[in-house]
Design a protein around this motif. Sequence first.
Motif, PDB file in Angstrom:
ATOM      1  N   PHE A 112      -0.418  -7.774 -13.041  1.00 38.47           N
ATOM      2  CA  PHE A 112      -0.628  -6.676 -11.575  1.00 38.47           C
ATOM      3  C   PHE A 112      -0.240  -5.722 -11.593  1.00 38.47           C
ATOM      4  O   PHE A 112      -0.884  -4.301 -11.602  1.00 38.47           O
ATOM      5  N   GLN A 113       0.829  -6.169 -11.343  1.00 36.47           N
ATOM      6  CA  GLN A 113       1.916  -5.169 -10.927  1.00 36.47           C
ATOM      7  C   GLN A 113       1.828  -3.992 -12.480  1.00 36.47           C
ATOM      8  O   GLN A 113       2.216  -2.840 -12.061  1.00 36.47           O
ATOM      9  N   ALA A 114       2.280  -4.824 -12.979  1.00 39.56           N
ATOM     10  CA  ALA A 114       2.234  -3.757 -14.659  1.00 39.56           C
ATOM     11  C   ALA A 114       0.966  -2.525 -14.961  1.00 39.56           C
ATOM     12  O   ALA A 114       0.650  -2.087 -14.704  1.00 39.56           O
ATOM     13  N   LEU A 115       0.053  -3.385 -14.184  1.00 37.40           N
ATOM     14  CA  LEU A 115      -1.194  -2.794 -14.765  1.00 37.40           C
ATOM     15  C   LEU A 115      -1.406  -1.585 -13.574  1.00 37.40           C
ATOM     16  O   LEU A 115      -2.221  -0.621 -13.483  1.00 37.40           O
ATOM     17  N   TYR A 143      11.540  -0.297 -10.318  1.00 33.69           N
ATOM     18  CA  TYR A 143      12.464  -0.414  -9.112  1.00 33.69           C
ATOM     19  C   TYR A 143      12.159  -2.087  -8.283  1.00 33.69           C
ATOM     20  O   TYR A 143      11.579  -2.389  -9.129  1.00 33.69           O
ATOM     21  N   PRO A 144      13.364  -2.650  -7.661  1.00 30.19           N
ATOM     22  CA  PRO A 144      13.776  -4.215  -8.047  1.00 30.19           C
ATOM     23  C   PRO A 144      12.871  -4.826  -6.863  1.00 30.19           C
ATOM     24  O   PRO A 144      11.930  -5.209  -6.209  1.00 30.19           O
ATOM     25  N   GLY A 145      13.043  -3.517  -5.830  1.00 29.51           N
ATOM     26  CA  GLY A 145      12.016  -3.396  -4.356  1.00 29.51           C
ATOM     27  C   GLY A 145      10.496  -3.330  -4.329  1.00 29.51           C
ATOM     28  O   GLY A 145      10.031  -4.717  -4.169  1.00 29.51           O
ATOM     29  N   ILE A 146      10.063  -3.116  -5.410  1.00 26.29           N
ATOM     30  CA  ILE A 146       8.851  -3.950  -5.897  1.00 26.29           C
ATOM     31  C   ILE A 146       8.611  -4.760  -7.296  1.00 26.29           C
ATOM     32  O   ILE A 146       7.481  -5.480  -6.616  1.00 26.29           O
ATOM     33  N   MET A 147       9.590  -4.624  -7.762  1.00 30.79           N
ATOM     34  CA  MET A 147       9.233  -5.989  -8.478  1.00 30.79           C
ATOM     35  C   MET A 147       9.182  -7.604  -8.215  1.00 30.79           C
ATOM     36  O   MET A 147       9.083  -8.373  -8.773  1.00 30.79           O
ATOM     37  N   SER A 408       9.100  -6.477   5.151  1.00 28.04           N
ATOM     38  CA  SER A 408       8.863  -5.182   4.010  1.00 28.04           C
ATOM     39  C   SER A 408       7.332  -5.382   2.834  1.00 28.04           C
ATOM     40  O   SER A 408       7.110  -5.020   2.361  1.00 28.04           O
ATOM     41  N   ARG A 409       7.258  -6.488   2.528  1.00 25.68           N
ATOM     42  CA  ARG A 409       6.044  -6.710   1.829  1.00 25.68           C
ATOM     43  C   ARG A 409       4.964  -6.257   2.492  1.00 25.68           C
ATOM     44  O   ARG A 409       3.473  -5.873   1.442  1.00 25.68           O
ATOM     45  N   PHE A 410       4.427  -6.097   3.850  1.00 26.72           N
ATOM     46  CA  PHE A 410       3.792  -5.500   4.082  1.00 26.72           C
ATOM     47  C   PHE A 410       3.178  -3.867   4.062  1.00 26.72           C
ATOM     48  O   PHE A 410       2.585  -3.336   3.703  1.00 26.72           O
ATOM     49  N   ARG A 411       4.110  -3.834   3.501  1.00 26.47           N
ATOM     50  CA  ARG A 411       4.248  -1.768   2.815  1.00 26.47           C
ATOM     51  C   ARG A 411       3.540  -1.734   1.335  1.00 26.47           C
ATOM     52  O   ARG A 411       4.021  -0.832   0.984  1.00 26.47           O
ATOM     53  N   ASN A 412       4.010  -2.669   1.166  1.00 24.73           N
ATOM     54  CA  ASN A 412       3.689  -2.599  -0.511  1.00 24.73           C
ATOM     55  C   ASN A 412       2.392  -2.083  -0.975  1.00 24.73           C
ATOM     56  O   ASN A 412       2.851  -1.158  -2.311  1.00 24.73           O
ATOM     57  N   PRO A 413       1.593  -2.173  -0.525  1.00 24.82           N
ATOM     58  CA  PRO A 413       0.092  -0.911  -0.874  1.00 24.82           C
ATOM     59  C   PRO A 413       0.922   0.614  -1.163  1.00 24.82           C
ATOM     60  O   PRO A 413      -0.217   1.128  -1.312  1.00 24.82           O
TER      61      PRO A 413
END
Length: 447
Positions: A112-115, A143-147, A408-413
């Motif tokens: 999903f992240q790669a897409l 970026y590791p913070g996203i990965m 921090s995960r809530f900022r992911n979108p």
Amino acid sequence: MSQIAPSTSDDRFRAPRAIFWTAFLVRVAYIALAHTYRITPFNNHFEFGWETGRVAASLAAGHGYSSPFSGNTGPTAWMVPGFTLLLAGVFKLFGIYSALSAFVIQTVNSFFQALTAPMVYEMGVRVAGRRNGLWAAWLWALYPGIMQYGVKWVWEMSLSTMFFAAVLVLGMRMRGTGSEIVTRQRVRDWLLFGLLWGAISMTNPTLLLMAPVQGIWVLTGPSPQGGAPKNHLLRGLALALLSVISCAAVAAPWVVRNERVFHAFIPTRGNFGAEAALAWSPEYGGFPWGATVPTFEAATEHQLYARMGELAYVRMRGQIANQSARQNPAYFWKIVALRIYMFWASVPHTAGGHPAAENFREFAHCFGSICGILGLILALRHRLPAAGLFAWAVVLLPAIYYLITVGSRFRNPLEPIFAVLTVYLFQQAQPRLGFTIPGLRKFRPAS
């Protein structure tokens, strides 16, 4: 002068395949080498998906959509079913709470992240040019913070962020952002627009705050060349209604199920009262980290939840939350202000984490917020396409977390948007700082 004909293909919006494959293979390699699929079995594997994992395990075992904590506590609407059903399918095929299931779901999240990377590329190209798209997509890919949310977390962030990026890109296409000619609005685009928002409602309902904003943004876009603005708007309104219907059709089975099971209208999640009671109680300092209801069956709160049933329990806790907020409004707004600060500038420290690693996480999170917000200010100042839409997302999407809890995960979108804005910030800053990053030229929006 003859009119320039639109290109028959969108090659300039098509990301290089290397970005997708690099993003995906790097993540899978990390899962395999770092053994992130070995999730601790503590508390009967509760950290394997937390409440989502519990409900998915119940489904896979044939006990229905129930029991988000421990034991058999009956039907639940604590979690929307989007990611939960996906995890239940993995459990059914590869074993409940097994290491193989962990590897599979983390690989799926990585996919999903790669897409999402090609969507970040297209957003960047449409907003600020091809070089912005390339750098933003690579930033997203590596970026590791996203990965981390693909390779470590068994949760919905990767799926909901992909859906949100997809609906942003679709909206840009429908409005003609970055295109020379605005095409006539098509039924299939608005139908897909509604279906995507329906999928988002069943994955991360918080993002629905942006649905009407984006719909209005698309509707108020430029009219097709040679078309009457009034006819364009009327057709758009009719198609927007179709979009609302298609969105409702996706959510309808869940709403009907909740009506039959709980005899109540629960359009998304049914746990707000319980979450608010802990978030607004001085006893918890405004940060109810961990499970909202204790997961050990012997705990008093867990027994109360099981005895009352979820709906009655949530309503009771909601009344306590309202009473707490009314009795101490100064404290309520104090912790809201603290959560606003923590959403953008800090992150909750993990138990037992190394101090240096925790400090770096906090710095990286804060630096990402600063770059994204400064990039947004510049984009608004220079009137970049979609800058206003990005601003609405930055204002609206965190709002519910200011009231309940932060992480921090809530900022992911927001990260696909921040990737584009961060690159734009550095594009604009290079000449002023006296250096040049190869391939990252300053972008000048067309006047």
